[in-house]
Design a protein around this motif. Sequence first.
Motif, mmCIF file in Angstrom:
data_model
loop_
_atom_site.group_PDB
_atom_site.id
_atom_site.type_symbol
_atom_site.label_atom_id
_atom_site.label_comp_id
_atom_site.label_asym_id
_atom_site.label_seq_id
_atom_site.Cartn_x
_atom_site.Cartn_y
_atom_site.Cartn_z
ATOM 1 N N CYS A 116 0.857 -1.191 0.000
ATOM 2 C CA CYS A 116 0.000 0.000 0.000
ATOM 3 C C CYS A 116 0.893 1.241 0.000
ATOM 4 C CB CYS A 116 -0.943 -0.005 1.197
ATOM 5 S SG CYS A 116 -0.113 0.228 2.777
ATOM 6 N N SER A 117 0.283 2.388 -0.208
ATOM 7 C CA SER A 117 1.039 3.640 -0.285
ATOM 8 C C SER A 117 1.742 3.971 1.030
ATOM 9 C CB SER A 117 0.116 4.781 -0.700
ATOM 10 O OG SER A 117 -0.919 4.945 0.249
ATOM 11 N N ARG A 118 1.298 3.369 2.154
ATOM 12 C CA ARG A 118 1.945 3.631 3.439
ATOM 13 C C ARG A 118 3.382 3.118 3.488
ATOM 14 N NH1 ARG A 118 -2.274 1.379 7.500
ATOM 15 N NH2 ARG A 118 -2.838 0.223 5.658
ATOM 16 N N MET A 119 3.752 2.222 2.556
ATOM 17 C CA MET A 119 5.124 1.712 2.535
ATOM 18 C C MET A 119 6.120 2.815 2.199
ATOM 19 S SD MET A 119 5.126 -1.348 3.594
ATOM 20 C CE MET A 119 3.841 -0.799 4.720
ATOM 21 N N GLU A 120 5.657 3.840 1.522
ATOM 22 C CA GLU A 120 6.514 4.981 1.206
ATOM 23 C C GLU A 120 6.902 5.707 2.495
ATOM 24 O OE1 GLU A 120 8.288 6.711 -2.227
ATOM 25 O OE2 GLU A 120 7.270 4.827 -1.930
ATOM 26 N N ALA A 121 5.973 5.850 3.405
ATOM 27 C CA ALA A 121 6.259 6.488 4.691
ATOM 28 C C ALA A 121 7.066 5.554 5.593
ATOM 29 C CB ALA A 121 4.966 6.901 5.381
ATOM 30 N N ALA A 122 6.715 4.272 5.585
ATOM 31 C CA ALA A 122 7.381 3.316 6.472
ATOM 32 C C ALA A 122 8.829 3.052 6.068
ATOM 33 C CB ALA A 122 6.601 1.999 6.489
ATOM 34 N N LEU A 123 9.077 2.955 4.766
ATOM 35 C CA LEU A 123 10.403 2.580 4.282
ATOM 36 C C LEU A 123 11.191 3.736 3.672
ATOM 37 C CD1 LEU A 123 9.404 -0.784 2.547
ATOM 38 C CD2 LEU A 123 10.474 -0.487 4.786
ATOM 39 N N GLY A 124 10.526 4.876 3.451
ATOM 40 C CA GLY A 124 11.186 6.010 2.818
ATOM 41 C C GLY A 124 10.904 6.025 1.319
ATOM 42 N N THR A 125 11.426 7.017 0.662
ATOM 43 C CA THR A 125 11.217 7.168 -0.775
ATOM 44 C C THR A 125 11.616 5.883 -1.501
ATOM 45 O OG1 THR A 125 11.639 9.527 -0.616
ATOM 46 C CG2 THR A 125 11.846 8.543 -2.808
ATOM 47 N N GLY A 126 10.713 5.403 -2.335
ATOM 48 C CA GLY A 126 10.957 4.157 -3.058
ATOM 49 C C GLY A 126 10.487 2.919 -2.315
ATOM 50 N N GLY A 127 9.942 3.081 -1.126
ATOM 51 C CA GLY A 127 9.483 1.938 -0.325
ATOM 52 C C GLY A 127 8.383 1.140 -0.997
ATOM 53 N N TYR A 128 7.465 1.852 -1.647
ATOM 54 C CA TYR A 128 6.378 1.169 -2.353
ATOM 55 C C TYR A 128 6.947 0.248 -3.427
ATOM 56 C CZ TYR A 128 2.333 0.448 -5.372
ATOM 57 O OH TYR A 128 1.351 -0.125 -6.133
ATOM 58 N N ASN A 129 7.849 0.765 -4.239
ATOM 59 C CA ASN A 129 8.429 -0.048 -5.309
ATOM 60 C C ASN A 129 9.353 -1.135 -4.785
ATOM 61 O OD1 ASN A 129 7.200 0.792 -7.704
ATOM 62 N ND2 ASN A 129 8.401 2.676 -7.693
ATOM 63 N N ALA A 130 9.993 -0.905 -3.645
ATOM 64 C CA ALA A 130 10.832 -1.944 -3.043
ATOM 65 C C ALA A 130 10.005 -3.160 -2.659
ATOM 66 C CB ALA A 130 11.561 -1.395 -1.825
ATOM 67 N N MET A 131 8.760 -2.933 -2.287
ATOM 68 C CA MET A 131 7.863 -4.021 -1.869
ATOM 69 C C MET A 131 7.230 -4.769 -3.042
ATOM 70 S SD MET A 131 7.381 -4.387 1.501
ATOM 71 C CE MET A 131 5.744 -5.080 1.591
ATOM 72 N N ARG A 132 7.146 -4.131 -4.197
ATOM 73 C CA ARG A 132 6.473 -4.762 -5.333
ATOM 74 C C ARG A 132 7.171 -6.063 -5.695
ATOM 75 N NH1 ARG A 132 5.679 -0.554 -9.927
ATOM 76 N NH2 ARG A 132 4.431 -2.245 -10.795
ATOM 77 N N GLY A 133 6.391 -7.131 -5.756
ATOM 78 C CA GLY A 133 6.926 -8.452 -6.029
ATOM 79 C C GLY A 133 7.457 -9.165 -4.797
ATOM 80 N N HIS A 134 7.497 -8.462 -3.671
ATOM 81 C CA HIS A 134 8.014 -9.037 -2.423
ATOM 82 C C HIS A 134 7.059 -8.805 -1.261
ATOM 83 C CE1 HIS A 134 11.773 -9.600 -4.513
ATOM 84 N NE2 HIS A 134 11.706 -8.339 -4.899
#
Length: 159
Positions: A116-134
Amino acid sequence: MQGQLAELIRTHAGAGRVEWIGLRPERLAPVLPVSSVWAVKDGLEGDHGRSGKRAVTLLQAEHLPVIAALAQRGDVTPELLRRNFVVSGINLTALRNHRLRLGEVVVEITSPCAPCSRMEAALGTGGYNAMRGHGGWCAQVISPGQVSVGDAVARAELE
């Protein structure tokens, strides 16, 4: 040839293990790590999650360092990713559309768990894309019971 492929799909090197369990008591609340949990038909007791095919979420422990690397972080903890179970030693992707036993509980892996979009806040910039596929998998509870950290994880049909 088809029988051989079916056998390969059924065969895993061994059982995996429940490494971590987390509950989300309400939407947006911090995730609470627990040592065990009761799964019921609608999900996990004490978790605000959805019922049905998205009742529980699972994440591959082996993906944590991949997500950390892609997010350019030193490490990533399960609490940040807001999944219910982190498992190791068995490939969850290979178990899609199959039943899986976690401790006493049987679940059926149903669909990818998109970030979800909250991964950007949780992981920092690029967090959403870091999670994609994982981002892990969603599952529905087939047979209720208790799951504890350290319990074996295996394809249910193999037992």
